[in-house]
Scaffold this active site. Structure first.
Site, PDB file in Angstrom:
ATOM      1  CB  SER A  91       4.123 -12.442  -1.434  1.00  0.00           C
ATOM      2  OG  SER A  91       5.254 -13.220  -1.717  1.00  0.00           O
ATOM      3  CB  CYS A 132      16.178  -5.376  -1.725  1.00  0.00           C
ATOM      4  SG  CYS A 132      14.861  -4.271  -1.301  1.00  0.00           S
TER       5      CYS A 132
END
Ligand code: PLP
Length: 381
Positions: free
Chosen positions: A197, A323
């Site tokens: 990523s 998260c």
């Protein structure tokens, strides 16, 4: 601001931004258009593919561009599974990122069998459990992360890959936290698919890649137009891909130098914290760790309270995965490591990058000890 949350995301390198800018403004051609204007965008994408392949040590043709780590992980799992029917067993570790955990849990609800390989107190991989799991004749795939996002612990991907090869089991590796931080020479490694990523190595968010080794039996996951050689439909995000290419080139260029410098800052930070603050523990496998990550348990405290006070002093860090911040439950990673509660609740992740300066570390070392001392006198768990 003192930014020590680089495993959550990194600053866009100014050179990456400069490379992207023309494609956000004047050079907006669609890479699928046959005119020269469109073909310039196509060339820019192919250049980015080459740059990413150089970082990974593979062939450019083996790179599939995606919208980031989460899509790469999903595409790897679903694309492999589709070719492995009727086999229904997936092997994963107990400390995977939610980009693997969530799709795997959804697959379990659809009737797949999941074997979770445990880790020990230091986050080290349960190799014997993995060997045992591979004995199963129903194994469709194994998906194991290279570097853990919370503790930085590295798994021995070569050994795991060799075991998978021995059992003819396709092997996917989530290398989202490893790419740009440690050398990855895929040509020489027994693995089939690998996710990365861009925003974890100073590229733009919402952009990533899936390496698919030539000859791997894999089915496209996102269907549409003929982009990515019919392997992923959808008009490409040209500026972001150009940015990822540039970020990959920069990461590749200075990997050894940058990681040595980052590690020496990280080690100084940890040593000082350790000597200045009693009852602190470094979580993870201290022998096999990313050079930039420091997961520190401030025993007896709540990480959320620490983060709040750090944030008031403009120091950015995180507790567990970004998260899961906001919840008071220790992350599944620390739970899987069976860390005692008094350590798991007070675990804070500090993660550095090549933009972290010695002055940042000095400032963090001035800020953290008084905060811990204050919390320990006022807020014992
Ligand atoms: N895998 C790991 C190990 C990660 O750390 C992350 C992001 O934190 C992802 C996957 C998801 O990547 P992305 O944010 O690009 O979707």
């Amino acid at each position: 601001m003192i930014y020590l949350d680089n495993n959550a995301t990194t600053q866009l390198d100014p050179a990456v931004r400069d490379a992207m800018l023309p494609f956000l403004t004047d050079r907006y051609g669609n890479p699928s258009s046959t005119h020269r204007f469109g073909q310039e965008s196509r060339q820019a994408i192919e250049q980015a593919r080459f740059q990413v392949a150089e970082l990974l040590g593979c062939d450019a043709k083996e790179i599939l561009f995606t919208s980031g780590g989460t899509e790469s992980d999903n595409a790897a799992l679903h694309g492999l599974l589709a070719m492995r029917a009727p086999r229904k067993t997936l092997i994963v570790s107990s400390v995977e990122h939610s980009a693997i955990r969530e799709p795997v849990q959804a697959l379990a609800k659809q009737g797949h069998r999941i074997i979770e390989i445990p880790v020990d107190l230091h986050g080290r991989f349960g190799l014997d459990a993995f060997k045992l799991a591979l004995q199963n004749t129903d194994v469709a795939l194994a998906s194991i992360m290279w570097a853990n996002n919370e503790t930085g612990t590295l798994f021995d991907i070569r050994t795991l890959g060799e075991l998978c090869r021995k059992h003819n089991v396709p092997f996917h590796v989530d290398a989202v936290q490893a790419a740009g931080k440690i050398p990855l020479d895929l040509r020489d490694l027994p693995l089939d698919l690998l996710s990365i990523s861009a925003h974890k190595f100073h590229g733009p968010k919402g952009t990533g890649a899936l390496y698919i080794r030539r000859g791997t039996r894999w089915q496209p996951w996102q269907r549409g137009g003929p982009q990515e050689h019919d392997r992923r439909g959808g008009t490409e995000n040209v500026p972001a891909l150009v940015g990822m290419g540039q970020a990959a080139e920069l990461a590749h260029l200075d990997l050894q130098k940058d990681s040595a410098q980052i590690q020496s800052l990280r080690d100084r930070f940890e040593n000082q914290i350790h000597s200045l603050i009693p009852d602190t523990h470094i979580n993870g496998d201290l022998e096999n760790r990313l050079p930039n990550t420091s997961n520190i348990a401030f025993a007896g405290l709540e990480a959320e309270a620490i983060l709040l006070l750090l944030s008031e002093q403009t120091l950015c860090a995180s507790a567990g995965a970004a998260c899961s911040s906001g919840s008071l439950e220790p992350s599944h990673v620390l739970r899987a490591m069976h860390l005692p509660d008094r350590l798991a609740h007070g675990a804070v992740r500090f993660s550095l990058s090549r933009f972290t300066t010695p002055a940042d570390i000095d400032a963090a070392l001035a800020i953290i000890p008084p905060i811990i001392a204050r919390l320990r006198t006022t807020l014992p768990v």
